[in-house]
Scaffold this motif. Sequence first.
Motif, mmCIF file in Angstrom:
data_model
loop_
_atom_site.group_PDB
_atom_site.id
_atom_site.type_symbol
_atom_site.label_atom_id
_atom_site.label_comp_id
_atom_site.label_asym_id
_atom_site.label_seq_id
_atom_site.Cartn_x
_atom_site.Cartn_y
_atom_site.Cartn_z
ATOM 1 N N LYS A 4 0.860 -1.188 0.000
ATOM 2 C CA LYS A 4 0.000 0.000 0.000
ATOM 3 C C LYS A 4 0.896 1.238 0.000
ATOM 4 O O LYS A 4 1.754 1.390 0.865
ATOM 5 N N LEU A 5 0.693 2.122 -0.967
ATOM 6 C CA LEU A 5 1.605 3.250 -1.144
ATOM 7 C C LEU A 5 1.157 4.539 -0.469
ATOM 8 O O LEU A 5 1.928 5.493 -0.392
ATOM 9 N N PRO A 17 -10.366 14.056 3.459
ATOM 10 C CA PRO A 17 -9.118 13.308 3.640
ATOM 11 C C PRO A 17 -8.137 13.470 2.473
ATOM 12 O O PRO A 17 -8.532 13.604 1.318
ATOM 13 N N LEU A 18 -6.864 13.441 2.817
ATOM 14 C CA LEU A 18 -5.774 13.419 1.852
ATOM 15 C C LEU A 18 -4.658 12.564 2.448
ATOM 16 O O LEU A 18 -3.835 13.040 3.224
ATOM 17 N N PRO A 19 -4.618 11.262 2.124
ATOM 18 C CA PRO A 19 -3.594 10.386 2.698
ATOM 19 C C PRO A 19 -2.191 10.797 2.237
ATOM 20 O O PRO A 19 -2.015 11.384 1.162
ATOM 21 N N SER A 20 -1.213 10.458 3.053
ATOM 22 C CA SER A 20 0.177 10.712 2.689
ATOM 23 C C SER A 20 0.702 9.559 1.848
ATOM 24 O O SER A 20 0.397 8.394 2.108
ATOM 25 N N VAL A 21 1.506 9.886 0.836
ATOM 26 C CA VAL A 21 2.192 8.849 0.068
ATOM 27 C C VAL A 21 3.375 8.396 0.919
ATOM 28 O O VAL A 21 4.285 9.175 1.206
ATOM 29 N N THR A 22 3.359 7.147 1.340
ATOM 30 C CA THR A 22 4.340 6.657 2.307
ATOM 31 C C THR A 22 5.289 5.598 1.747
ATOM 32 O O THR A 22 6.152 5.100 2.464
ATOM 33 N N SER A 23 5.119 5.249 0.469
ATOM 34 C CA SER A 23 6.006 4.266 -0.125
ATOM 35 C C SER A 23 6.033 4.473 -1.636
ATOM 36 O O SER A 23 5.423 5.411 -2.150
ATOM 37 N N VAL A 36 0.749 -2.911 -6.353
ATOM 38 C CA VAL A 36 0.742 -1.772 -5.438
ATOM 39 C C VAL A 36 -0.715 -1.411 -5.149
ATOM 40 O O VAL A 36 -1.605 -1.654 -5.963
ATOM 41 N N GLY A 37 -0.941 -0.841 -3.976
ATOM 42 C CA GLY A 37 -2.277 -0.414 -3.595
ATOM 43 C C GLY A 37 -2.306 1.076 -3.332
ATOM 44 O O GLY A 37 -1.295 1.670 -2.916
ATOM 45 N N PHE A 38 -3.462 1.690 -3.569
ATOM 46 C CA PHE A 38 -3.582 3.137 -3.387
ATOM 47 C C PHE A 38 -5.041 3.458 -3.082
ATOM 48 O O PHE A 38 -5.950 2.902 -3.702
ATOM 49 N N THR A 39 -5.277 4.352 -2.123
ATOM 50 C CA THR A 39 -6.631 4.767 -1.777
ATOM 51 C C THR A 39 -6.927 6.143 -2.336
ATOM 52 O O THR A 39 -6.101 7.060 -2.210
ATOM 53 N N ILE A 40 -8.104 6.282 -2.949
ATOM 54 C CA ILE A 40 -8.593 7.598 -3.352
ATOM 55 C C ILE A 40 -9.924 7.850 -2.648
ATOM 56 O O ILE A 40 -10.666 6.916 -2.343
ATOM 57 N N TYR A 41 -10.205 9.134 -2.401
ATOM 58 C CA TYR A 41 -11.447 9.526 -1.749
ATOM 59 C C TYR A 41 -12.226 10.481 -2.656
ATOM 60 O O TYR A 41 -12.156 11.701 -2.492
ATOM 61 N N PRO A 42 -12.961 9.950 -3.632
ATOM 62 C CA PRO A 42 -13.807 10.823 -4.449
ATOM 63 C C PRO A 42 -14.782 11.583 -3.549
ATOM 64 O O PRO A 42 -15.386 11.001 -2.644
ATOM 65 N N VAL A 69 -3.982 -1.909 -7.514
ATOM 66 C CA VAL A 69 -5.191 -2.120 -6.721
ATOM 67 C C VAL A 69 -5.611 -0.777 -6.129
ATOM 68 O O VAL A 69 -4.795 -0.098 -5.502
ATOM 69 N N VAL A 70 -6.867 -0.403 -6.333
ATOM 70 C CA VAL A 70 -7.328 0.908 -5.861
ATOM 71 C C VAL A 70 -8.516 0.756 -4.931
ATOM 72 O O VAL A 70 -9.523 0.138 -5.285
ATOM 73 N N TRP A 71 -8.382 1.314 -3.730
ATOM 74 C CA TRP A 71 -9.499 1.469 -2.806
ATOM 75 C C TRP A 71 -10.174 2.790 -3.179
ATOM 76 O O TRP A 71 -9.550 3.848 -3.082
ATOM 77 N N SER A 72 -11.410 2.765 -3.608
ATOM 78 C CA SER A 72 -12.113 3.988 -4.000
ATOM 79 C C SER A 72 -13.282 4.205 -3.050
ATOM 80 O O SER A 72 -14.355 3.611 -3.208
ATOM 81 N N TYR A 73 -13.060 5.065 -2.059
ATOM 82 C CA TYR A 73 -14.032 5.277 -0.980
ATOM 83 C C TYR A 73 -14.527 6.721 -0.984
ATOM 84 O O TYR A 73 -13.809 7.627 -0.540
#
Length: 209
Positions: A4-5, A17-23, A36-42, A69-73
């Motif tokens: 998870k990036l 929300p605005l997650p930090s890019v940590t990897s 790789v995984g990444f979360t977006i918050y539409p 892989v995208v978590w779209s929440y």
Amino acid sequence: MILKLNNHDVLHDEKDPLPSVTSSVRDALRLGCVAVGFTIYPGSAHCNTMYEQLRAIAEEAKASGLAVVVWSYPRGSSLSKEGETAMDVGAYAAQIAAQLGAHIIKVKLPTAHLEQAAAKKVYEATQTPIKTLAERVKHVVQSSFDGRRIVIFSGGAKSEDKNVFDEARAIRDGGGFGSIIGRNSFQRPKAEAVKFLHTIMGIYSGEIQ
């Protein structure tokens, strides 16, 4: 293994929300990951930043042979709490993830609520079937390049067996690829969890109706 990036903490209120890019993709390659995984918050006021970050990461990951892989929440000050899982919002969130390069999309199970007035008019005019959970799952899958992307639904907090099994049936019947059931598995005694997982597998395989 998936790296998870981006990530966020829970030490402050996150209305937008605005997650930090940590990897990075390089970290994923170094660790021998397959994706790789990444979360977006539409719906967040910061969604454009996340979209741009994901676009660049997806391009680099694919060039390196990794899946995305995208978590779209949906979440943010422009959405009501009910709107975070609304049918129109959830389907759009899945489509956004597909457009940004996701191979696998993780979204929440949608309710029949319609958040946007303009979208509600279209749903009613076209009589899009969304009354049952299976119909709503089917619509989300259609929104993800008409089933050309893998769509997985989040399972949420630990729930009663019947609720989880009913959701699994709806996901199966709607053409979804499965559900995330970590808490529903790990928060049960081992023998109970094994039986629970066998039932879930039986539902998705069609052995259990």
